[in-house]
Design an enzyme around this catalytic site. Structure first.
Site, mmCIF file in Angstrom:
data_model
loop_
_atom_site.group_PDB
_atom_site.id
_atom_site.type_symbol
_atom_site.label_atom_id
_atom_site.label_comp_id
_atom_site.label_asym_id
_atom_site.label_seq_id
_atom_site.Cartn_x
_atom_site.Cartn_y
_atom_site.Cartn_z
ATOM 1 N N HIS A 53 42.082 51.485 145.413
ATOM 2 C CA HIS A 53 41.664 50.490 144.188
ATOM 3 C C HIS A 53 40.279 51.511 144.679
ATOM 4 O O HIS A 53 40.063 52.581 145.595
ATOM 5 C CB HIS A 53 41.045 49.163 145.508
ATOM 6 C CG HIS A 53 41.949 47.912 145.507
ATOM 7 N ND1 HIS A 53 41.523 46.565 145.217
ATOM 8 C CD2 HIS A 53 43.733 48.636 145.373
ATOM 9 C CE1 HIS A 53 43.120 45.938 145.331
ATOM 10 N NE2 HIS A 53 43.622 47.302 145.093
ATOM 11 N N GLU A 55 36.970 50.686 145.225
ATOM 12 C CA GLU A 55 35.772 51.056 146.181
ATOM 13 C C GLU A 55 36.045 51.149 148.163
ATOM 14 O O GLU A 55 35.753 51.969 147.998
ATOM 15 C CB GLU A 55 35.892 49.348 146.781
ATOM 16 C CG GLU A 55 35.361 48.462 145.465
ATOM 17 C CD GLU A 55 36.121 47.563 144.786
ATOM 18 O OE1 GLU A 55 37.900 48.721 144.323
ATOM 19 O OE2 GLU A 55 36.408 46.088 144.746
ATOM 20 N N CYS A 83 37.886 42.594 145.688
ATOM 21 C CA CYS A 83 39.652 41.790 146.321
ATOM 22 C C CYS A 83 39.249 41.378 147.111
ATOM 23 O O CYS A 83 38.059 42.085 148.180
ATOM 24 C CB CYS A 83 40.875 42.114 145.929
ATOM 25 S SG CYS A 83 40.585 43.783 147.224
ATOM 26 N N CYS A 86 39.146 44.539 149.209
ATOM 27 C CA CYS A 86 37.755 45.888 149.310
ATOM 28 C C CYS A 86 36.545 45.397 150.047
ATOM 29 O O CYS A 86 35.503 45.731 150.542
ATOM 30 C CB CYS A 86 37.577 45.761 147.857
ATOM 31 S SG CYS A 86 38.769 46.659 147.292
#
Length: 149
Positions: A53, A55, A83, A86
């Site tokens: 992801h 992040e 999410c 993260c």
């Protein structure tokens, strides 16, 4: 650089992700001096990695740069509400402030189904600022999914 400038950079990265058929999410890590020290977009599909992801990628890059597992005093800007994975990484990295654009009411972990930062398992809660460039962030993600349907 203003908050919107950092989010503009995150949006540029999200657009880069969209061009390579990734979920369009961008992230920027800013140090205590206001310098961007790391940035990334989602690369799950390209890397065949469910943890890639925006992040996570940016946090990894920043930690390598600073030679530390902690990002004390750093802020993170993300185009989409993080999410739970993260959010946990943001907490573990001890990031000072989280800024994000669009809410993710399904997978989001701040205003979505789960508020990770209110969990008893969360040992560090960043300052949280939402709705940064919200219209642009929402439009990007919504248009991506319209194109998929």
């Amino acid at each position: 650089m203003s908050q919107n400038k950092y989010m503009e950079k995150a949006l540029q990265l999200a657009n880069k992700a969209k061009k390579i058929n990734e979920l369009p999410v961008g992230s920027v890590v800013v140090d205590s001096k206001g310098e961007i020290i790391a940035s990334s977009c989602n690369t799950n599909v390209r890397d065949k990695d469910p943890t890639a992801h925006a992040e996570i990628n940016a946090i990894r890059e920043a930690c390598i740069l600073l030679n530390s597992e902690r990002l004390n005093g750093c802020d993170i800007y993300v185009t989409l509400e993080p999410c739970i994975m993260c959010a946990a990484a943001i907490s573990r990295a001890k990031i000072k402030r989280l800024y994000y654009g669009a809410d993710d009411l399904i997978y989001g972990s701040v205003n979505g189904n789960i508020n990770f930062f209110q969990s008893k398992n969360c040992n560090h809660v960043p300052e949280i600022y939402d709705n940064i460039s919200k219209i642009e962030c929402e439009s990007l993600i919504n248009n991506f999914f319209k194109g998929k349907r």
